[in-house]
Design an enzyme around this catalytic site. Sequence first.
Site, PDB file in Angstrom:
ATOM      1  CG  ASP A  31      -1.477   1.158   1.527  1.00 37.92           C
ATOM      2  OD1 ASP A  31      -2.382   1.652   0.746  1.00 37.92           O
ATOM      3  OD2 ASP A  31      -1.390   1.697   2.828  1.00 37.92           O
ATOM      4  CG  ASP A  33      -1.799   7.898   1.643  1.00 38.97           C
ATOM      5  OD1 ASP A  33      -0.729   8.398   0.993  1.00 38.97           O
ATOM      6  OD2 ASP A  33      -2.584   8.471   1.492  1.00 38.97           O
ATOM      7  NE  ARG A 142      -9.164   8.831  -6.598  1.00 39.51           N
ATOM      8  CZ  ARG A 142      -8.675   8.543  -5.192  1.00 39.51           C
ATOM      9  NH1 ARG A 142      -8.714   7.327  -4.980  1.00 39.51           N
ATOM     10  NH2 ARG A 142      -8.147   9.452  -4.499  1.00 39.51           N
ATOM     11  NE  ARG A 160      -4.952  15.520   2.593  1.00 38.08           N
ATOM     12  CZ  ARG A 160      -5.514  14.501   1.985  1.00 38.08           C
ATOM     13  NH1 ARG A 160      -5.353  13.531   2.821  1.00 38.08           N
ATOM     14  NH2 ARG A 160      -5.700  14.544   0.748  1.00 38.08           N
ATOM     15  CB  SER A 199     -11.362  10.433   0.853  1.00 38.33           C
ATOM     16  OG  SER A 199     -10.510   9.539   0.667  1.00 38.33           O
ATOM     17  CG  ASP A 201     -11.164   4.629  -2.350  1.00 36.28           C
ATOM     18  OD1 ASP A 201     -11.150   5.598  -2.505  1.00 36.28           O
ATOM     19  OD2 ASP A 201     -10.306   3.848  -2.044  1.00 36.28           O
ATOM     20  CG  ASP A 227      -2.241   2.360   6.695  1.00 36.65           C
ATOM     21  OD1 ASP A 227      -2.286   2.166   5.526  1.00 36.65           O
ATOM     22  OD2 ASP A 227      -2.234   3.372   7.107  1.00 36.65           O
ATOM     23  CB  THR A 244      -2.107 -11.815   0.352  1.00 36.03           C
ATOM     24  OG1 THR A 244      -3.166 -11.758   1.486  1.00 36.03           O
ATOM     25  CG2 THR A 244      -2.804 -11.646  -0.909  1.00 36.03           C
TER      26      THR A 244
END
Length: 307
Positions: A31, A33, A142, A160, A199, A201, A227, A244
């Site tokens: 990942d 962020d 997106r 933020r 945010s 998704d 994370d 995984t």
Amino acid sequence: RDSEVRGTTPARRAALGAAMARRTDVICLFDVDGTLAKPMNKATPEMHALLKQLRGRVLTGVVGGSNLVKQQGQLGADCVKEFDYFFAENGLVAYKDGEVLAKTSIKDYLGEDAIKDLVNFCLKYIADLKIPVKRGTFVEFRNGMLNVSPIGRNCSQEERDAFEAYDRQHQVRAKMVTALRAKFGASLGLTFSIGGQISFDVFPTGWDKTFCLRYLDHVKEIHFFGDKTTEGGNDYEIYTHPRTVGHAVQSPADTMRIVSELFLADLPAEAVAATAAPARGPGLVSMAAAAAAIAVAVVLVLQQPGF
């Protein structure tokens, strides 16, 4: 004489060659962020040096929810070339060896009418929210998803951080996700995933980060580092996927520690120097990058038997 010239014995060089052998049946997926970089910040020179060393041992890849432009802002303009696989927007935009592998569009999948209904609902909901700050860009379209931010993506880093703390207490995003799920979840087959600081998704079910796994059928062992790995977080599905090996991290520094322990602890000092050495070319070598390579080399040398 050979040992004097090379700085090591033939046996040592053989061991070094074995240690540096690259496994192409293993991949480390990251990942962005909170894993490779702090949210909305650039990855450090130390992280870049570590990833370069890791790529000498196994395949490496990135899978993030953001679009490529945002990922380039954190990982560098040439980031798609610095990993074997690079998955923007959860893998809806996929790259292999720096070249486009495939693209999938939410617009084609849902159709304009459904997208307009989603956007209208989000904007009306946000208009009625009573939160300390609102800025702009509340819904970002997106290629493979909609990203919805109650505060607006145009907020400053300070705003933020403040919203993240406020959201932990008041569950602004979680409540909005509950409303959206009740309205559209079943009828449109959508998943809602909270990630980052401000945010969440929205995407068709199955278009989470596990989407990228379809491009890795040939890989025997997939290690994922993220994370947001608890249920509802945008790393949860791939972290818990049966294909995984999931590694939950608390910060980029935590990522570096785990990667070093799992994949680089046995790397001889000579291999560290070879893989961490900055590329030479026109201009001056970055002192920060060189210092990062030396720092990681020292850590790994100290992990060798006898130290």
